[in-house]
Design an enzyme around this catalytic site. Structure first.
Site, mmCIF file in Angstrom:
data_model
loop_
_atom_site.group_PDB
_atom_site.id
_atom_site.type_symbol
_atom_site.label_atom_id
_atom_site.label_comp_id
_atom_site.label_asym_id
_atom_site.label_seq_id
_atom_site.Cartn_x
_atom_site.Cartn_y
_atom_site.Cartn_z
ATOM 1 N N ASN A 1 0.849 -1.134 0.113
ATOM 2 C CA ASN A 1 0.038 0.068 -0.099
ATOM 3 C C ASN A 1 0.820 1.221 0.147
ATOM 4 O O ASN A 1 1.935 1.380 0.482
ATOM 5 C CB ASN A 1 -0.975 -0.007 1.017
ATOM 6 N N GLU B 1 0.281 5.053 0.707
ATOM 7 C CA GLU B 1 -0.618 6.316 1.096
ATOM 8 C C GLU B 1 -0.159 7.500 0.638
ATOM 9 O O GLU B 1 0.756 7.693 -0.183
ATOM 10 C CB GLU B 1 -0.837 6.070 2.781
ATOM 11 N N GLU C 1 -3.002 -4.685 -3.130
ATOM 12 C CA GLU C 1 -3.413 -5.441 -4.148
ATOM 13 C C GLU C 1 -3.372 -4.977 -5.530
ATOM 14 O O GLU C 1 -3.157 -5.452 -6.366
ATOM 15 C CB GLU C 1 -4.805 -6.081 -3.838
ATOM 16 N N CYS D 1 -10.690 -3.602 -3.813
ATOM 17 C CA CYS D 1 -9.867 -4.533 -4.387
ATOM 18 C C CYS D 1 -10.364 -5.831 -4.772
ATOM 19 O O CYS D 1 -9.823 -6.469 -5.866
ATOM 20 C CB CYS D 1 -8.883 -4.750 -3.201
#
Ligand code: THU
Length: 134
Positions: free
Chosen positions: A45, A47, A58, A92
């Site tokens: 991930n 951010e 994902e 996702c």
């Protein structure tokens, strides 16, 4: 540990998770994919201060797969940062669905390396899908 390919996806997801950029949520996620043609891809991930601009692990792994020309997910593993599994968010699931089959294996792992195994159709019954060739 359920099998060899899950084990190698877990190693890959762990490496990606270490690189996750999650200064806001502190919730680092790693994902790894085995495509039908045997290639492996990973993502974490990423951010952003403007929260909706962040990207899930994902999505990163899927983008890596697609950019190398692969189109079918054979297996995907998602690794969360705690001792609970990290089931993929709704967005996702839909992104996975685009490149999955009902039999695609989905491995959900936690920080203890435990793996829950299910299929795409179990993760997302009644999925919305269109046939892009029609
Ligand atoms: N996150 C993922 O990477 N994948 C998911 O399926 C669930 C959530 C990330 C997004 C955000 O950076 C952090 O986890 C907390 O929601």
């Amino acid at each position: 540990m359920s099998n060899n390919s899950a084990e190698s996806l877990l190693i890959l997801a762990k490496l990606a998770q270490e690189n996750a950029y999650a200064p806001y949520s502190k919730f680092k996620v790693g994902a790894a994919i085995m495509s039908e043609d045997g290639q492996q891809f990973s993502g974490c991930n990423v951010e952003n201060a403007a929260f909706p601009s962040g990207q899930c692990a994902e999505a990163g792994a899927i983008a890596a797969m697609v950019s190398q020309g692969a189109r079918k997910i054979k297996e995907i593993l998602i690794l969360g940062p705690s001792n609970k599994i990290c089931p993929p968010c709704g967005g996702c699931r839909q992104k996975m669905q685009e490149f999955a089959t009902p039999d695609t294996k989905v491995y959900l792992s936690n920080s203890d390396g435990e793996i829950t195994e299910l299929t795409m159709s179990e993760l997302m019954p009644l999925a919305f899908d269109l046939d892009p060739s029609e």
